[in-house]
Write a protein that holds these residues in place. Structure first.
Motif, PDB file in Angstrom:
ATOM      1  N   VAL A   1       0.843  -1.209   0.000  1.00 23.30           N
ATOM      2  CA  VAL A   1       0.000   0.000   0.000  1.00 23.30           C
ATOM      3  C   VAL A   1       0.875   1.255   0.000  1.00 23.30           C
ATOM      4  N   ALA A   2       1.895   1.268   0.842  1.00 25.80           N
ATOM      5  CA  ALA A   2       2.783   2.432   0.897  1.00 25.80           C
ATOM      6  C   ALA A   2       3.467   2.660  -0.445  1.00 25.80           C
ATOM      7  N   LYS A   3       3.995   1.592  -1.034  1.00 22.96           N
ATOM      8  CA  LYS A   3       4.697   1.732  -2.315  1.00 22.96           C
ATOM      9  C   LYS A   3       3.748   2.115  -3.445  1.00 22.96           C
ATOM     10  N   ASN A   4       2.548   1.550  -3.430  1.00 24.99           N
ATOM     11  CA  ASN A   4       1.581   1.876  -4.479  1.00 24.99           C
ATOM     12  C   ASN A   4       1.119   3.323  -4.403  1.00 24.99           C
ATOM     13  N   ASN A   5       1.329   3.949  -3.257  1.00 22.75           N
ATOM     14  CA  ASN A   5       0.972   5.360  -3.104  1.00 22.75           C
ATOM     15  C   ASN A   5       2.208   6.259  -3.155  1.00 22.75           C
ATOM     16  N   GLY A   6       3.257   5.730  -3.791  1.00 21.63           N
ATOM     17  CA  GLY A   6       4.407   6.564  -4.148  1.00 21.63           C
ATOM     18  C   GLY A   6       5.463   6.734  -3.090  1.00 21.63           C
ATOM     19  N   ASN A   7       5.503   5.841  -2.095  1.00 24.41           N
ATOM     20  CA  ASN A   7       6.478   6.022  -1.022  1.00 24.41           C
ATOM     21  C   ASN A   7       7.361   4.784  -0.876  1.00 24.41           C
ATOM     22  N   GLU A   8       8.651   4.967  -1.096  1.00 27.30           N
ATOM     23  CA  GLU A   8       9.641   3.901  -0.940  1.00 27.30           C
ATOM     24  C   GLU A   8      10.512   4.116   0.304  1.00 27.30           C
ATOM     25  N   GLU A   9      10.267   5.193   1.033  1.00 29.41           N
ATOM     26  CA  GLU A   9      11.073   5.530   2.209  1.00 29.41           C
ATOM     27  C   GLU A   9      10.521   4.798   3.425  1.00 29.41           C
ATOM     28  N   LEU A  10      10.756   3.490   3.469  1.00 31.62           N
ATOM     29  CA  LEU A  10      10.100   2.640   4.450  1.00 31.62           C
ATOM     30  C   LEU A  10      11.106   1.975   5.387  1.00 31.62           C
ATOM     31  N   ILE A  11      10.748   1.956   6.656  1.00 28.63           N
ATOM     32  CA  ILE A  11      11.486   1.196   7.662  1.00 28.63           C
ATOM     33  C   ILE A  11      10.457   0.334   8.389  1.00 28.63           C
ATOM     34  N   VAL A  12      10.698  -0.964   8.418  1.00 28.88           N
ATOM     35  CA  VAL A  12       9.777  -1.895   9.060  1.00 28.88           C
ATOM     36  C   VAL A  12      10.360  -2.307  10.408  1.00 28.88           C
ATOM     37  N   LEU A  13       9.582  -2.147  11.460  1.00 30.14           N
ATOM     38  CA  LEU A  13      10.038  -2.513  12.799  1.00 30.14           C
ATOM     39  C   LEU A  13       9.449  -3.860  13.203  1.00 30.14           C
ATOM     40  N   HIS A  14      10.328  -4.825  13.444  1.00 29.79           N
ATOM     41  CA  HIS A  14       9.873  -6.051  14.105  1.00 29.79           C
ATOM     42  C   HIS A  14       9.345  -5.660  15.481  1.00 29.79           C
ATOM     43  N   CYS A  15       8.236  -6.236  15.861  1.00 28.56           N
ATOM     44  CA  CYS A  15       7.596  -5.821  17.116  1.00 28.56           C
ATOM     45  C   CYS A  15       6.748  -6.966  17.652  1.00 28.56           C
ATOM     46  N   ILE A  16       6.796  -7.147  18.949  1.00 27.66           N
ATOM     47  CA  ILE A  16       5.876  -8.043  19.644  1.00 27.66           C
ATOM     48  C   ILE A  16       5.011  -7.161  20.536  1.00 27.66           C
ATOM     49  N   SER A  17       3.723  -7.159  20.291  1.00 28.65           N
ATOM     50  CA  SER A  17       2.817  -6.269  21.019  1.00 28.65           C
ATOM     51  C   SER A  17       2.375  -6.886  22.335  1.00 28.65           C
ATOM     52  N   GLY A  18       3.345  -7.154  23.179  1.00 34.10           N
ATOM     53  CA  GLY A  18       3.090  -7.557  24.551  1.00 34.10           C
ATOM     54  C   GLY A  18       3.679  -6.512  25.460  1.00 34.10           C
ATOM     55  N   TYR A  19       2.981  -6.165  26.537  1.00 36.28           N
ATOM     56  CA  TYR A  19       3.381  -5.014  27.345  1.00 36.28           C
ATOM     57  C   TYR A  19       3.478  -5.396  28.826  1.00 36.28           C
ATOM     58  N   PRO A  20       4.675  -5.847  29.279  1.00 34.68           N
ATOM     59  CA  PRO A  20       5.914  -6.010  28.508  1.00 34.68           C
ATOM     60  C   PRO A  20       5.946  -7.336  27.754  1.00 34.68           C
ATOM     61  N   THR A  21       6.930  -7.455  26.863  1.00 30.33           N
ATOM     62  CA  THR A  21       7.151  -8.688  26.111  1.00 30.33           C
ATOM     63  C   THR A  21       8.187  -9.552  26.826  1.00 30.33           C
TER      64      THR A  21
END
Length: 352
Positions: free
Chosen positions: A171-191
């Protein structure tokens, strides 16, 4: 090698030390002066940026006490969603003040928008980058809106399946944006650290060809340091002035001295990676003398034969290398040689 991404004056990439984001979240506890102090302390600790969250309770959910909206268990047990977000949100009339304050201090401030009105508002403040929170990774219209700003996007992947990550990037690339950083994340608080699954970082890099970092909800800094070694270019950690003060995310947030430790240890971990090579390092050079080499260990007269009694492989390392020892045995001395002389080729005649 993935191309570096620039946010304000900081380059992010494998050739640069990790970009450290101090996540303020709701740890300002409703006090703008505390929010300013968080920004100041993050700067002093060495963080690259501070991140806020831009929403209101009404842009996140509705005020409803039906069972669907109740939080059961965990840090926020007993609240409904509206109450949580009313407690944790950063008032929009603070944003301009905090952006200006951060700018004066020389630290980047940006935010996670949670709906399109927040994107428009942050654009009016000239936000330099955007973060898509894990819970919003499936909100494709929001990602498309952010992508069209053409500013760097940090996508957090907590709870996401492989396909959901791929779809968000598309979706990001199809809307013209290649400036992407993907964060690995575990949504546990805390993990729990045993559930960190940091090996996912290398797979994300390989599969999607983007820069990858870590949104770290474990306690302490071990996971962040390990992620740096695996190639994470961004580390995000929740940050508070003092956990004992309480706050929505205080229990799993770093205090200022811990944030400073995070900045220092992740940079050291990155520096330790260096380049793969076998060249002699500067720090090693003085110790070459303590290697073994071949030395004369008895006085020898010209014409004597070198044998196992009069030459040995010992320290220091100023003589011929030990690999020549067997070749030296049985050769003859070309001159008188005193005990303690390092062996050289000119001291012997080669065996015939």
């Amino acid at each position: 090698m993935r191309n570096p991404i620039k946010i304000d004056n900081n380059y992010i990439g494998e050739d640069f030390s990790p970009y450290i984001i101090a996540e303020m979240s709701g740890n300002h506890n409703g006090d703008i002066d505390r929010a300013k102090e968080l920004i100041k302390q993050a700067k002093q600790a060495g963080a690259s940026a501070v991140k806020m969250q831009t929403y209101t309770a009404d842009t996140m959910t509705i005020d409803c006490d039906k069972d669907d909206f109740q939080i059961k268990g965990g840090l926020w047990d007993g609240k409904n969603l509206y109450q949580l977000y009313e407690w944790a949100h950063t008032p929009w009339n603070w944003h301009q003040v905090l952006f200006s304050y951060a700018n004066d201090l020389g630290i980047t401030l940006f935010s996670s928008p949670f709906d399109e009105t927040a994107v428009d508002f942050l654009e009016s403040l000239n936000a330099p980058a955007y973060k898509i929170a894990s819970f919003e990774l499936v909100d494709h219209p929001l990602i498309a809106k952010v992508a069209k700003t053409k500013k760097p996007i940090i996508l957090s992947t907590g709870m996401a399946t492989y396909d959901e990550i791929a779809e968000a990037i598309k979706v990001a690339k199809n809307n013209g944006n290649e400036e992407l950083i993907v964060l690995h994340c575990i949504s546990g608080y805390p993990t729990p650290i045993a559930e960190s699954n940091l090996s996912t970082i290398t797979k994300l890099k390989k599969d999607f060809g983007v820069q990858v970092g870590l949104s770290d909800h474990t306690l302490g800094t071990t996971a962040s340091v390990a992620a740096t070694v695996l190639g994470a270019t961004v580390i995000e950690k929740h940050f508070t002035l003092k956990r004992a003060d309480g706050g929505p995310d205080a229990a799993f947030s770093l205090e200022p001295n811990e944030l400073q430790q995070l900045c220092n240890t992740t940079k050291d971990a990155w520096l330790s990676l260096g380049q793969a090579n076998y060249e002699l390092k500067k720090a090693e050079t003085p110790n070459l003398q303590f290697r073994r080499s071949v030395y004369v260990v008895e006085d020898i007269k010209k014409g004597d034969t070198f044998n196992e009694k009069n030459i040995r492989r010992i320290r220091p390392g100023f003589g011929l290398q030990p690999k020549y020892y067997n070749e030296l045995l049985g050769s003859t001395a070309t001159k008188n040689i005193s005990k303690g002389t390092p062996m050289r080729w000119d001291l012997c005649t080669k065996k015939t």
